[in-house]
Design an enzyme around this catalytic site. Structure first.
Site, PDB file in Angstrom:
ATOM      1  N   ILE A   1       4.817 -34.016   0.114  1.00 32.08           N
ATOM      2  CA  ILE A   1       5.482 -35.310   0.310  1.00 32.08           C
ATOM      3  C   ILE A   1       4.563 -36.479  -0.024  1.00 32.08           C
ATOM      4  O   ILE A   1       5.027 -37.548  -0.415  1.00 32.08           O
ATOM      5  CB  ILE A   1       6.055 -35.415   1.745  1.00 32.08           C
ATOM      6  CG1 ILE A   1       7.151 -36.478   1.806  1.00 32.08           C
ATOM      7  CG2 ILE A   1       4.959 -35.675   2.767  1.00 32.08           C
ATOM      8  CD1 ILE A   1       8.025 -36.388   3.031  1.00 32.08           C
TER       9      ILE A   1
ATOM     10  N   ASP B   1       1.730 -34.985   8.984  1.00 30.48           N
ATOM     11  CA  ASP B   1       1.040 -36.138   9.569  1.00 30.48           C
ATOM     12  C   ASP B   1      -0.411 -36.189   9.076  1.00 30.48           C
ATOM     13  O   ASP B   1      -0.889 -37.243   8.600  1.00 30.48           O
ATOM     14  CB  ASP B   1       1.092 -35.972  11.094  1.00 30.48           C
ATOM     15  CG  ASP B   1       0.838 -37.252  11.850  1.00 30.48           C
ATOM     16  OD1 ASP B   1       0.741 -38.306  11.211  1.00 30.48           O
ATOM     17  OD2 ASP B   1       0.725 -37.176  13.086  1.00 30.48           O
TER      18      ASP B   1
ATOM     19  N   SER C   1      10.156 -31.427  12.579  1.00 27.64           N
ATOM     20  CA  SER C   1      10.130 -30.471  13.707  1.00 27.64           C
ATOM     21  C   SER C   1      10.037 -29.000  13.290  1.00 27.64           C
ATOM     22  O   SER C   1       9.904 -28.132  14.159  1.00 27.64           O
ATOM     23  CB  SER C   1      11.341 -30.627  14.655  1.00 27.64           C
ATOM     24  OG  SER C   1      11.222 -31.793  15.436  1.00 27.64           O
TER      25      SER C   1
ATOM     26  N   GLY D   1       7.750 -27.330  11.681  1.00 29.18           N
ATOM     27  CA  GLY D   1       6.414 -26.764  11.513  1.00 29.18           C
ATOM     28  C   GLY D   1       5.801 -26.506  12.876  1.00 29.18           C
ATOM     29  O   GLY D   1       6.238 -25.617  13.608  1.00 29.18           O
TER      30      GLY D   1
ATOM     31  N   TYR E   1       6.149 -28.009  15.568  1.00 30.88           N
ATOM     32  CA  TYR E   1       7.098 -28.150  16.671  1.00 30.88           C
ATOM     33  C   TYR E   1       8.104 -26.995  16.757  1.00 30.88           C
ATOM     34  O   TYR E   1       8.953 -26.972  17.656  1.00 30.88           O
ATOM     35  CB  TYR E   1       7.804 -29.505  16.622  1.00 30.88           C
ATOM     36  CG  TYR E   1       6.946 -30.655  17.142  1.00 30.88           C
ATOM     37  CD1 TYR E   1       5.673 -30.441  17.681  1.00 30.88           C
ATOM     38  CD2 TYR E   1       7.405 -31.969  17.115  1.00 30.88           C
ATOM     39  CE1 TYR E   1       4.890 -31.483  18.163  1.00 30.88           C
ATOM     40  CE2 TYR E   1       6.629 -33.023  17.599  1.00 30.88           C
ATOM     41  CZ  TYR E   1       5.374 -32.781  18.115  1.00 30.88           C
ATOM     42  OH  TYR E   1       4.615 -33.829  18.598  1.00 30.88           O
TER      43      TYR E   1
HETATM   44  N1  AR6 Z   1       4.498 -32.151   2.345  1.00 36.44           N
HETATM   45  C1  AR6 Z   1       5.721 -31.698   2.715  1.00 36.44           C
HETATM   46  N2  AR6 Z   1       5.910 -30.872   3.752  1.00 36.44           N
HETATM   47  C2  AR6 Z   1       4.828 -30.478   4.460  1.00 36.44           C
HETATM   48  C3  AR6 Z   1       3.514 -30.916   4.141  1.00 36.44           C
HETATM   49  C4  AR6 Z   1       3.372 -31.796   3.027  1.00 36.44           C
HETATM   50  N3  AR6 Z   1       2.180 -32.270   2.654  1.00 36.44           N
HETATM   51  N4  AR6 Z   1       2.654 -30.353   5.048  1.00 36.44           N
HETATM   52  C5  AR6 Z   1       3.392 -29.599   5.889  1.00 36.44           C
HETATM   53  N5  AR6 Z   1       4.698 -29.656   5.534  1.00 36.44           N
HETATM   54  P1  AR6 Z   1       4.842 -30.351  10.688  1.00 36.44           P
HETATM   55  P2  AR6 Z   1       6.484 -30.980  13.066  1.00 36.44           P
HETATM   56  C6  AR6 Z   1       5.887 -29.022   6.155  1.00 36.44           C
HETATM   57  O1  AR6 Z   1       4.063 -29.369  11.490  1.00 36.44           O
HETATM   58  O2  AR6 Z   1       6.946 -29.576  13.163  1.00 36.44           O
HETATM   59  C7  AR6 Z   1       1.583 -32.825  13.688  1.00 36.44           C
HETATM   60  O3  AR6 Z   1       0.393 -32.439  14.303  1.00 36.44           O
HETATM   61  C8  AR6 Z   1       5.658 -27.883   7.108  1.00 36.44           C
HETATM   62  O4  AR6 Z   1       5.471 -26.666   6.369  1.00 36.44           O
HETATM   63  O5  AR6 Z   1       4.119 -31.280   9.792  1.00 36.44           O
HETATM   64  O6  AR6 Z   1       7.490 -32.087  13.218  1.00 36.44           O
HETATM   65  C9  AR6 Z   1       2.154 -34.106  14.296  1.00 36.44           C
HETATM   66  O7  AR6 Z   1       1.126 -35.006  14.649  1.00 36.44           O
HETATM   67  C10 AR6 Z   1       6.963 -27.879   7.902  1.00 36.44           C
HETATM   68  O8  AR6 Z   1       7.990 -27.205   7.181  1.00 36.44           O
HETATM   69  O9  AR6 Z   1       5.743 -31.310  11.665  1.00 36.44           O
HETATM   70  C11 AR6 Z   1       2.881 -33.590  15.500  1.00 36.44           C
HETATM   71  O10 AR6 Z   1       2.003 -33.365  16.564  1.00 36.44           O
HETATM   72  C12 AR6 Z   1       7.353 -29.361   7.962  1.00 36.44           C
HETATM   73  O11 AR6 Z   1       6.543 -29.995   6.960  1.00 36.44           O
HETATM   74  C13 AR6 Z   1       3.447 -32.273  15.017  1.00 36.44           C
HETATM   75  O12 AR6 Z   1       2.573 -31.852  13.971  1.00 36.44           O
HETATM   76  C14 AR6 Z   1       7.090 -30.038   9.297  1.00 36.44           C
HETATM   77  O13 AR6 Z   1       5.907 -29.503   9.877  1.00 36.44           O
HETATM   78  C15 AR6 Z   1       4.830 -32.425  14.452  1.00 36.44           C
HETATM   79  O14 AR6 Z   1       5.343 -31.148  14.133  1.00 36.44           O
END
Ligand code: AR6
Length: 170
Positions: A10, A33, A121, A123, A125
């Protein structure tokens, strides 16, 4: 509104706004993030700190969204939203839907025409990807917005498949 699916990172998207799957502290974390803050640079964190101090002393509540600069990212803004932690015993899907609705509302306020979303959420979460995809697609389709281009950016082939199915089923 046009919905597009992209498999990729992203932080590389050429859109007006990218949505960050943040936590309520807005002070960074792992996953999307971590990638956004790393690639976007320290300006994003500086603005997150200002947002916390001026509007959200107790943290950004789950299901809400707020915008900052995108620093060095190709996008102009980052819209930070806080997804719910998945629970098998409690239905939190309305909070997840709210992340998409509120992010689009913030995008409208900014005048953003193109917005990239991750699978909020689904990943760290722990939300099951198929269900997260259904909620994401249904909510974006059901939201009145001036955003013309919604891009779901999925990191893995499995996530891409889940969103492709959700778009096809809808
Ligand atoms: N581009 C697109 N998607 C991604 C990328 C990227 N660079 N990196 C990971 N994903 P997550 P959450 C995907 O864990 O579940 C953080 O510590 C990943 O594979 O990023 O909402 C925050 O500070 C998954 O499918 O977000 C919070 O504490 C999706 O993005 C917590 O994680 C979301 O995964 C939030 O957890």
């Amino acid at each position: 509104m046009q919905i597009t699916l992209v498999q990729g990172d992203i932080t590389e998207q050429q859109v007006d706004a990218v949505v960050n799957a943040a936590n309520s502290s807005l002070l960074g974390g792992g996953g999307v993030d971590g990638a956004i803050h790393r690639r976007g640079g320290p300006e994003i964190l500086q603005e997150c700190r200002r947002v916390r101090a001026s509007q959200y002393a107790g943290g950004l509540p789950t299901g809400q969204a707020v915008a900052t600069t995108a620093g060095r990212l190709p996008a102009r803004w980052v819209i930070h939203t806080v997804g719910p932690v998945y629970s098998a015993s409690e239905d939190r899907s309305e909070l997840l839907a709210s992340c998409y609705r509120e992010s689009l509302r913030v995008a409208d306020d900014l005048g953003a025409r193109s917005v990239a979303f991750p699978a909020v959420s689904a990943g760290i979460y722990g939300w099951p990807m198929d269900d997260a995809a259904r909620i994401a697609v249904r909510t974006v389709r059901g939201t009145a917005t001036t955003v013309q281009d919604v891009r779901f950016v999925l990191f893995t082939p499995d996530a891409y498949e889940a969103f492709a199915k959700a778009v096809g089923d809808g």
